[in-house]
Design an enzyme around this catalytic site. Structure first.
Site, PDB file in Angstrom:
ATOM      1  N   TYR A 245     -90.026 -43.275 -38.830  1.00  0.00           N
ATOM      2  CA  TYR A 245     -89.337 -41.983 -38.881  1.00  0.00           C
ATOM      3  C   TYR A 245     -87.842 -42.216 -39.054  1.00  0.00           C
ATOM      4  O   TYR A 245     -87.328 -43.270 -38.680  1.00  0.00           O
ATOM      5  CB  TYR A 245     -89.614 -41.136 -37.625  1.00  0.00           C
ATOM      6  CG  TYR A 245     -89.491 -41.861 -36.311  1.00  0.00           C
ATOM      7  CD1 TYR A 245     -88.257 -42.050 -35.698  1.00  0.00           C
ATOM      8  CD2 TYR A 245     -90.627 -42.349 -35.668  1.00  0.00           C
ATOM      9  CE1 TYR A 245     -88.154 -42.713 -34.478  1.00  0.00           C
ATOM     10  CE2 TYR A 245     -90.531 -43.022 -34.454  1.00  0.00           C
ATOM     11  CZ  TYR A 245     -89.293 -43.197 -33.871  1.00  0.00           C
ATOM     12  OH  TYR A 245     -89.193 -43.858 -32.674  1.00  0.00           O
TER      13      TYR A 245
ATOM     14  N   GLU B 261     -77.001 -51.187 -11.943  1.00  0.00           N
ATOM     15  CA  GLU B 261     -77.644 -51.754 -13.135  1.00  0.00           C
ATOM     16  C   GLU B 261     -77.301 -53.234 -13.234  1.00  0.00           C
ATOM     17  O   GLU B 261     -76.147 -53.621 -13.113  1.00  0.00           O
ATOM     18  CB  GLU B 261     -77.149 -50.998 -14.393  1.00  0.00           C
ATOM     19  CG  GLU B 261     -77.510 -51.633 -15.716  1.00  0.00           C
ATOM     20  CD  GLU B 261     -79.012 -51.887 -15.920  1.00  0.00           C
ATOM     21  OE1 GLU B 261     -79.818 -50.969 -15.694  1.00  0.00           O
ATOM     22  OE2 GLU B 261     -79.363 -53.024 -16.299  1.00  0.00           O
TER      23      GLU B 261
ATOM     24  N   ASP C 190     -91.063 -46.493 -15.984  1.00  0.00           N
ATOM     25  CA  ASP C 190     -91.935 -47.658 -16.165  1.00  0.00           C
ATOM     26  C   ASP C 190     -92.209 -48.395 -14.862  1.00  0.00           C
ATOM     27  O   ASP C 190     -93.236 -49.055 -14.722  1.00  0.00           O
ATOM     28  CB  ASP C 190     -91.308 -48.641 -17.166  1.00  0.00           C
ATOM     29  CG  ASP C 190     -91.568 -48.229 -18.612  1.00  0.00           C
ATOM     30  OD1 ASP C 190     -92.088 -47.120 -18.843  1.00  0.00           O
ATOM     31  OD2 ASP C 190     -91.246 -49.023 -19.526  1.00  0.00           O
TER      32      ASP C 190
ATOM     33  N   ARG D 168     -82.533 -45.189 -29.826  1.00  0.00           N
ATOM     34  CA  ARG D 168     -82.452 -45.399 -28.364  1.00  0.00           C
ATOM     35  C   ARG D 168     -81.012 -45.556 -27.908  1.00  0.00           C
ATOM     36  O   ARG D 168     -80.628 -45.047 -26.864  1.00  0.00           O
ATOM     37  CB  ARG D 168     -83.212 -46.673 -27.969  1.00  0.00           C
ATOM     38  CG  ARG D 168     -84.687 -46.595 -28.103  1.00  0.00           C
ATOM     39  CD  ARG D 168     -85.288 -47.929 -27.718  1.00  0.00           C
ATOM     40  NE  ARG D 168     -85.248 -48.107 -26.288  1.00  0.00           N
ATOM     41  CZ  ARG D 168     -86.264 -47.813 -25.476  1.00  0.00           C
ATOM     42  NH1 ARG D 168     -87.390 -47.363 -25.971  1.00  0.00           N
ATOM     43  NH2 ARG D 168     -86.153 -47.976 -24.195  1.00  0.00           N
TER      44      ARG D 168
HETATM   45  C1  LIG Z   1     -92.961 -50.006 -29.080  1.00  0.00           C
HETATM   46  C2  LIG Z   1     -92.580 -48.972 -28.091  1.00  0.00           C
HETATM   47  C3  LIG Z   1     -92.262 -47.700 -28.522  1.00  0.00           C
HETATM   48  C4  LIG Z   1     -91.939 -46.706 -27.603  1.00  0.00           C
HETATM   49  N1  LIG Z   1     -91.683 -45.467 -28.067  1.00  0.00           N
HETATM   50  C5  LIG Z   1     -91.480 -44.477 -27.182  1.00  0.00           C
HETATM   51  C6  LIG Z   1     -91.275 -43.156 -27.640  1.00  0.00           C
HETATM   52  O1  LIG Z   1     -91.263 -42.898 -28.860  1.00  0.00           O
HETATM   53  N2  LIG Z   1     -91.078 -42.152 -26.727  1.00  0.00           N
HETATM   54  C7  LIG Z   1     -91.074 -42.420 -25.370  1.00  0.00           C
HETATM   55  O2  LIG Z   1     -90.925 -41.478 -24.578  1.00  0.00           O
HETATM   56  N3  LIG Z   1     -91.250 -43.685 -24.901  1.00  0.00           N
HETATM   57  C8  LIG Z   1     -91.446 -44.707 -25.771  1.00  0.00           C
HETATM   58  N4  LIG Z   1     -91.623 -45.965 -25.319  1.00  0.00           N
HETATM   59  C9  LIG Z   1     -91.558 -46.233 -23.862  1.00  0.00           C
HETATM   60  C10 LIG Z   1     -90.132 -46.253 -23.332  1.00  0.00           C
HETATM   61  O3  LIG Z   1     -89.359 -47.144 -24.074  1.00  0.00           O
HETATM   62  C11 LIG Z   1     -90.104 -46.676 -21.855  1.00  0.00           C
HETATM   63  O4  LIG Z   1     -91.183 -46.085 -21.172  1.00  0.00           O
HETATM   64  C12 LIG Z   1     -88.816 -46.208 -21.189  1.00  0.00           C
HETATM   65  O5  LIG Z   1     -87.706 -46.774 -21.840  1.00  0.00           O
HETATM   66  C13 LIG Z   1     -88.809 -46.604 -19.710  1.00  0.00           C
HETATM   67  O6  LIG Z   1     -87.567 -46.245 -19.141  1.00  0.00           O
HETATM   68  P1  LIG Z   1     -87.211 -46.713 -17.675  1.00  0.00           P
HETATM   69  O7  LIG Z   1     -85.836 -46.187 -17.412  1.00  0.00           O
HETATM   70  O8  LIG Z   1     -88.299 -46.387 -16.735  1.00  0.00           O
HETATM   71  O9  LIG Z   1     -87.193 -48.315 -17.726  1.00  0.00           O
HETATM   72  P2  LIG Z   1     -86.252 -49.297 -18.554  1.00  0.00           P
HETATM   73  O10 LIG Z   1     -85.793 -48.707 -19.811  1.00  0.00           O
HETATM   74  O11 LIG Z   1     -86.969 -50.614 -18.610  1.00  0.00           O
HETATM   75  O12 LIG Z   1     -84.959 -49.448 -17.633  1.00  0.00           O
HETATM   76  C14 LIG Z   1     -84.964 -50.233 -16.452  1.00  0.00           C
HETATM   77  C15 LIG Z   1     -83.520 -50.630 -16.159  1.00  0.00           C
HETATM   78  O13 LIG Z   1     -83.484 -51.265 -14.894  1.00  0.00           O
HETATM   79  C16 LIG Z   1     -82.663 -52.409 -14.974  1.00  0.00           C
HETATM   80  N5  LIG Z   1     -83.112 -53.305 -13.906  1.00  0.00           N
HETATM   81  C17 LIG Z   1     -84.292 -53.973 -13.837  1.00  0.00           C
HETATM   82  N6  LIG Z   1     -84.374 -54.665 -12.689  1.00  0.00           N
HETATM   83  C18 LIG Z   1     -83.223 -54.416 -12.010  1.00  0.00           C
HETATM   84  C19 LIG Z   1     -82.731 -54.832 -10.745  1.00  0.00           C
HETATM   85  N7  LIG Z   1     -83.430 -55.639  -9.935  1.00  0.00           N
HETATM   86  N8  LIG Z   1     -81.506 -54.392 -10.358  1.00  0.00           N
HETATM   87  C20 LIG Z   1     -80.772 -53.554 -11.150  1.00  0.00           C
HETATM   88  N9  LIG Z   1     -81.201 -53.133 -12.371  1.00  0.00           N
HETATM   89  C21 LIG Z   1     -82.419 -53.538 -12.781  1.00  0.00           C
HETATM   90  C22 LIG Z   1     -82.903 -52.935 -16.373  1.00  0.00           C
HETATM   91  O14 LIG Z   1     -81.843 -53.769 -16.821  1.00  0.00           O
HETATM   92  C23 LIG Z   1     -82.969 -51.626 -17.176  1.00  0.00           C
HETATM   93  O15 LIG Z   1     -81.702 -51.201 -17.614  1.00  0.00           O
HETATM   94  C24 LIG Z   1     -91.921 -46.985 -26.209  1.00  0.00           C
HETATM   95  C25 LIG Z   1     -92.213 -48.292 -25.768  1.00  0.00           C
HETATM   96  C26 LIG Z   1     -92.534 -49.259 -26.699  1.00  0.00           C
HETATM   97  C27 LIG Z   1     -92.890 -50.635 -26.217  1.00  0.00           C
END
Ligand SMILES: Cc1cc2nc3c(=O)[nH]c(=O)nc-3n(C[C@H](O)[C@H](O)[C@H](O)COP(=O)(O)OP(=O)(O)OC[C@H]3O[C@@H](n4cnc5c(N)ncnc54)[C@H](O)[C@@H]3O)c2cc1C
Length: 412
Positions: A221, A34, A298, A108
């Site tokens: 909520y 991370e 994502d 979160r």
């Molecule tokens: C307004 C809003 C409301 C939302 N509400 C919901 C909800 O109610 N329910 C739901 O399911 N989803 C919700 N989401 C979506 C959700 O927040 C994301 O889809 C989810 O957090 C994605 O998780 P992830 O682990 O894929 O990516 P991220 O949470 O973006 O994690 C990626 C991680 O990788 C790290 N990283 C990035 N690049 C590197 C690198 N090169 N080397 C090492 N580390 C790196 C970052 O620091 C980060 O910690 C919402 C989104 C928004 C915008």
């Protein structure tokens, strides 16, 4: 039982943390890298639907989730201008009964903390923080990533059987599989948390509130054991920017809701500060996995937040990937993962976009939407999501399936 694999996961967001847990519980050796040095999550809530909570329960996290989150009895949908009730979705006990797993809302930071605690309790997971993944090199018999410490310094190479890119919307690793760019969605999410006891009395219940209007909507909520209320307002935006945490001017937000019903206007007037996140979209990566590199969350398929499924799909990805790897052969397992996840991710992305259009409809389209919602009623609305919330990892391993499938409508 095939030999355990050595797996590097890039990114310790909700997706990366869950993947590390699923893979470690399946017996693999996991290194989780991370780039951030700390895990302080920005203040915001998250809805965690049954398709995700069932996976987290299988990791032994059901009790921790119950303690940290809550289960709203339902969603109340109203017009943001008139305040009149349009419809609802029954959740709570009814969601548990229908889908066999709870629908939670949670802060979160609380979710991140409970995942991180679980990661730290697994001896099979090595967590490296403050290291950024900067490069990747794949060979026939293995894969290596380069990591650099956040403050500069010497790079280091980590060898593995498999690398998972869980590095978020602007993933560096995604470029190795699909370089289609991130596109601004021309909308912004304004997020704030307020103490529950200052919220207008009529909005203090345990339900999720959803207020719809032309081109914008508001969701709120309770979180943090019901002591605080998470508020998210989605509004149009001409020019976006990257990432979290831009501070928003409260007067600007209020201007978007000048015509809101007094209760809602009062709620939106409470926060002294808002965090603004420009929304972005990007197609599901094609492929999501190949050779010895897989994407999840994502990085693979960012979701517009109109179905609250971004984190939930990242959790589904993690469980599916672990199940696919049970066969041992990495390239074959990743091909099975891609085949299982890509159609699902595309379908959910499409449904989220459609929901945005339905939420933000005006005029005749809004009248039709309201009529359909009233007709369906709270149980019909919940059952409409059977294809989504009923998902569970296949008992045989690889392909996730939907237990309660229902036809897909125009969204909600
Ligand atoms: C307004 C809003 C409301 C939302 N509400 C919901 C909800 O109610 N329910 C739901 O399911 N989803 C919700 N989401 C979506 C959700 O927040 C994301 O889809 C989810 O957090 C994605 O998780 P992830 O682990 O894929 O990516 P991220 O949470 O973006 O994690 C990626 C991680 O990788 C790290 N990283 C990035 N690049 C590197 C690198 N090169 N080397 C090492 N580390 C790196 C970052 O620091 C980060 O910690 C919402 C989104 C928004 C915008």
């Amino acid at each position: 039982m095939p030999d355990p694999l050595s797996i590097t996961v890039a990114g310790a967001g909700i997706g990366g943390l869950t993947a590390a847990l699923c893979l470690s519980d399946a017996g693999h050796a996991v290194t989780l890298v991370e780039r951030r040095t700390g895990f302080s999550e920005v203040g915001a809530g998250l809805q965690l639907s049954p398709n995700a909570s069932r996976v987290l329960a299988s990791l032994g996290l059901a009790a921790a989730l119950r303690r940290a989150g809550s289960e709203p009895p339902g969603v109340v949908v109203r017009s943001l201008k008139s305040g009149s009730r349009i419809g609802g979705v029954r959740l709570g006990e009814a969601a548990r009964e229908r889908y066999g797993a709870p629908y939670h809302v949670i802060h979160r930071a609380d979710l991140q903390t409970l995942l991180l605690d679980a990661v730290r309790s697994r001896p099979g997971i090595r967590l490296l923080v403050g290291r950024e993944v900067t490069g990747l090199a794949e060979r026939a018999d293995g894969i290596a990533i380069t990591v650099e410490s956040a403050g500069g310094g010497r790079g280091e190479t980590l060898e593995a059987d498999l690398v998972i890119g869980a590095d978020g919307l602007r993933s560096r690793l995604r470029g190795h599989l699909d370089d289609r760019p991130v596109a601004p969605a021309r909308m912004a999410a304004w997020r704030a948390i307020v103490p529950r006891d200052v919220v207008p009395e009529a909005l203090r219940g345990g339900e999720t509130g959803l207020w719809l209007g032309r081109g914008r909507h508001v969701v709120h909520y309770p979180i943090g054991n019901g002591e605080r209320v998470n508020v998210v307002a989605i509004v149009p935006e001409r020019q976006g920017d990257d990432g979290w945490g831009r501070l928003g001017e409260p007067a600007m937000l209020r201007a978007h809701f000048r015509d809101a019903t007094p209760e809602l206007a009062q709620l939106l007037g409470l926060p002294d500060s808002w965090l603004v996140w420009s929304l972005a979209d990007r197609p599901t990566a094609r492929p999501m996995a190949r050779g010895r590199l897989a994407l999840l969350g994502d990085a693979a398929h960012p979701m517009l937040p109109f179905l609250a499924q971004g984190a939930a799909l990242a959790v589904e990805d993690a469980a599916t990937l672990a199940a696919c790897l049970a066969g041992g052969d990495v390239p074959k397992a990743l091909a099975a993962y891609d085949a299982a996840r890509r159609p699902r991710a595309k379908r959910v992305q499409k449904a989220a976009r459609a929901n945005g259009r339905v939420y933000h409809a005006g005029g005749f389209a809004a009248l039709c939407r309201n009529l359909v919602m009233r007709r369906l009623g709270p149980d019909g609305m919940r059952d409409r999501y059977g294809w989504l919330y009923g998902w569970q990892p296949d008992g045989n391993g690889a392909h996730g399936r939907t237990r309660t499938d229902t036809p897909e409508g125009p969204g909600f």
